[in-house]
Enzyme design. Structure first.
Site, PDB file in Angstrom:
ATOM      1  N   SER A  61       0.789  -1.238   0.000  1.00  8.85           N
ATOM      2  CA  SER A  61       0.000   0.000   0.000  1.00  8.85           C
ATOM      3  C   SER A  61       0.817   1.281   0.000  1.00  8.85           C
ATOM      4  CB  SER A  61      -0.924   0.025   1.210  1.00  8.85           C
ATOM      5  OG  SER A  61      -2.142  -0.541   0.862  1.00  8.85           O
ATOM      6  N   LYS A  64       0.519   3.428  -2.919  1.00 10.13           N
ATOM      7  CA  LYS A  64      -0.641   4.321  -3.084  1.00 10.13           C
ATOM      8  C   LYS A  64      -0.196   5.793  -3.053  1.00 10.13           C
ATOM      9  CE  LYS A  64      -4.193   1.128  -1.274  1.00 10.13           C
ATOM     10  NZ  LYS A  64      -3.687  -0.205  -1.080  1.00 10.13           N
ATOM     11  N   TYR A 189      -2.687  -1.735 -10.621  1.00  9.28           N
ATOM     12  CA  TYR A 189      -2.715  -1.655  -9.147  1.00  9.28           C
ATOM     13  C   TYR A 189      -1.904  -2.798  -8.514  1.00  9.28           C
ATOM     14  CZ  TYR A 189      -4.551  -2.123  -4.411  1.00  9.28           C
ATOM     15  OH  TYR A 189      -4.647  -2.276  -3.045  1.00  9.28           O
ATOM     16  N   TYR A 240      -3.895   2.997   8.089  1.00  7.87           N
ATOM     17  CA  TYR A 240      -5.165   2.272   8.134  1.00  7.87           C
ATOM     18  C   TYR A 240      -6.092   2.890   9.192  1.00  7.87           C
ATOM     19  CZ  TYR A 240      -2.297  -1.086   5.555  1.00  7.87           C
ATOM     20  OH  TYR A 240      -1.457  -1.676   4.657  1.00  7.87           O
ATOM     21  N   VAL A 258       0.995  -3.992   3.702  1.00 12.09           N
ATOM     22  CA  VAL A 258       0.900  -5.330   4.286  1.00 12.09           C
ATOM     23  C   VAL A 258       2.123  -6.202   3.993  1.00 12.09           C
ATOM     24  CG1 VAL A 258      -1.636  -5.391   4.430  1.00 12.09           C
ATOM     25  CG2 VAL A 258      -0.483  -6.235   2.361  1.00 12.09           C
TER      26      VAL A 258
HETATM   27  N1  GLU Z   1      -1.980  -5.268  -2.418  1.00 11.78           N
HETATM   28  C1  GLU Z   1      -2.660  -5.200  -1.167  1.00 11.78           C
HETATM   29  C2  GLU Z   1      -4.149  -5.349  -1.351  1.00 11.78           C
HETATM   30  O1  GLU Z   1      -4.677  -4.852  -2.283  1.00 11.78           O
HETATM   31  C3  GLU Z   1      -2.314  -3.907  -0.514  1.00 11.78           C
HETATM   32  C4  GLU Z   1      -2.905  -3.793   0.841  1.00 11.78           C
HETATM   33  C5  GLU Z   1      -2.088  -3.003   1.790  1.00 11.78           C
HETATM   34  O2  GLU Z   1      -0.854  -3.010   1.778  1.00 11.78           O
HETATM   35  O3  GLU Z   1      -2.718  -2.331   2.597  1.00 11.78           O
HETATM   36  O4  GLU Z   1      -4.812  -5.961  -0.566  1.00 11.78           O
END
Ligand code: GLU
Length: 304
Positions: A61, A64, A189, A240, A258
């Site tokens: 993430s 992002k 993504y 989060y 994650v």
């Molecule tokens: N690739 C992970 C997903 O889409 C990223 C989630 C994360 O790192 O929060 O679930």
């Protein structure tokens, strides 16, 4: 500094042992739960390391942040935030609930999965390859590391099992949040999430943000205003549904993933990269959080 970081890592290992490696993406379950490392990059270019700092992991993430940066560079902030909100959530990063209940059914912010998928749909480029190359090249440039690549095993593992993300994407498409081919958007993504980095790379991203868009080399990458927007969203949404607690206890703009990474930007002081694949119940690195808390306290890093 080196000695302080060594002590911080040693004092955080017990916390790492309380976490669990993510396994909902099967390939991530292979990570070493005991690994814990840190890199600090100061804005004059000094780097300090401790622990398992050379562990490679996927950015997940934290990508992002880069995707948001690209989308704003290509479309302007006003357009991007007409498609995705900037409000935090008390729900998990992959929750579908808000898509139904939030105003205009928009994703709440660009740091949760739905928001990042919507932001990905805004990227320019004719093909998915063009789009992922833009993300990859910007990441390499910010990290000053041309060897960053996509971990194909993690990418394939996520593509094969990412049905929750598919559900979010189809739901958003049905509400007219975006147009376009869902598998192509998700492919970009998933690949962005699968970029393989070390905590040094994350520290470099943090340092660029801490330096208002300027690399250690002096080159400007993005405007101060884009950095301001991104750091603010990191504070409110980056950790989060634990972002509020994180702001109170640690107080640094940060984003976690994650894969066990945490990228943090201490304005005008330093970038910090951490790795610790064992996660707490919210999805944040258990050992990484502890190490960042100790570091913040030691050097009074909270921005508040
Ligand atoms: N690739 C992970 C997903 O889409 C990223 C989630 C994360 O790192 O929060 O679930």
């Amino acid at each position: 500094m080196k000695r302080i970081l060594d002590n911080i890592i040693n004092d955080s290992r017990d916390s790492a042992n309380t976490g669990k490696v993510a396994d909902y993406i099967p390939e991530l379950a292979k990570a070493n739960p005991q690994a814990l490392g840190i890199c600090v990059t100061t804005l004059d270019g000094k780097e300090y390391y401790a622990g398992d700092y050379d562990t490679k992991f996927t950015i997940q993430s934290i990508s992002k942040v880069i995707t948001l940066m690209v989308a704003i560079l290509e479309n302007g902030a006003e357009y991007v935030f007409s498609k995705v909100g900037m409000e935090p959530t008390e729900l998990a990063f992959n929750s579908i609930t808000n898509l139904e209940t939030s105003p205009q059914k928009r994703p709440l912010n660009p740091m949760i999965n739905a928001g990042a998928i919507a932001v990905t749909s805004l990227l320019n480029g004719k093909t998915p390859e063009d789009k992922i190359n833009t993300i990859l090249n910007l990441t390499r440039k910010i990290c000053e590391n041309d060897s960053i690549t996509i971990n194909e095993e993690v990418y394939r593992s996520e593509k094969a099992t990412g049905n929750r993300n598919r559900a979010l994407a189809y739901y958003m498409k049905s509400n007219g949040i975006f147009d376009g081919d869902i598998e192509e958007i998700l492919d970009v993504y998933f690949k962005a999430c699968s970029m393989e980095v070390t905590c040094r790379d994350l520290a470099r991203i943090g340092a660029m943000l801490a330096n208002d868009g300027v690399l250690i080399s002096g080159e400007r990458i993005v405007s101060r205003d884009i950095c301001r927007i991104i750091k603010t969203i990191m504070v409110t949404c980056g950790m989060y549904d634990a972002s509020g607690k994180f702001a109170v206890h640690i107080g640094i703009p940060a984003k976690s993933g994650v894969g066990g990474g945490i990228m943090a930007a201490v304005p005008r002081r330093m970038g910090i990269g951490l790795v610790g694949p064992a996660l707490d119940s919210k999805g944040n690195s258990s050992g990484g959080l502890k190490a960042l808390e100790l570091l913040s306290r030691e050097f009074d890093l909270s921005i508040f």
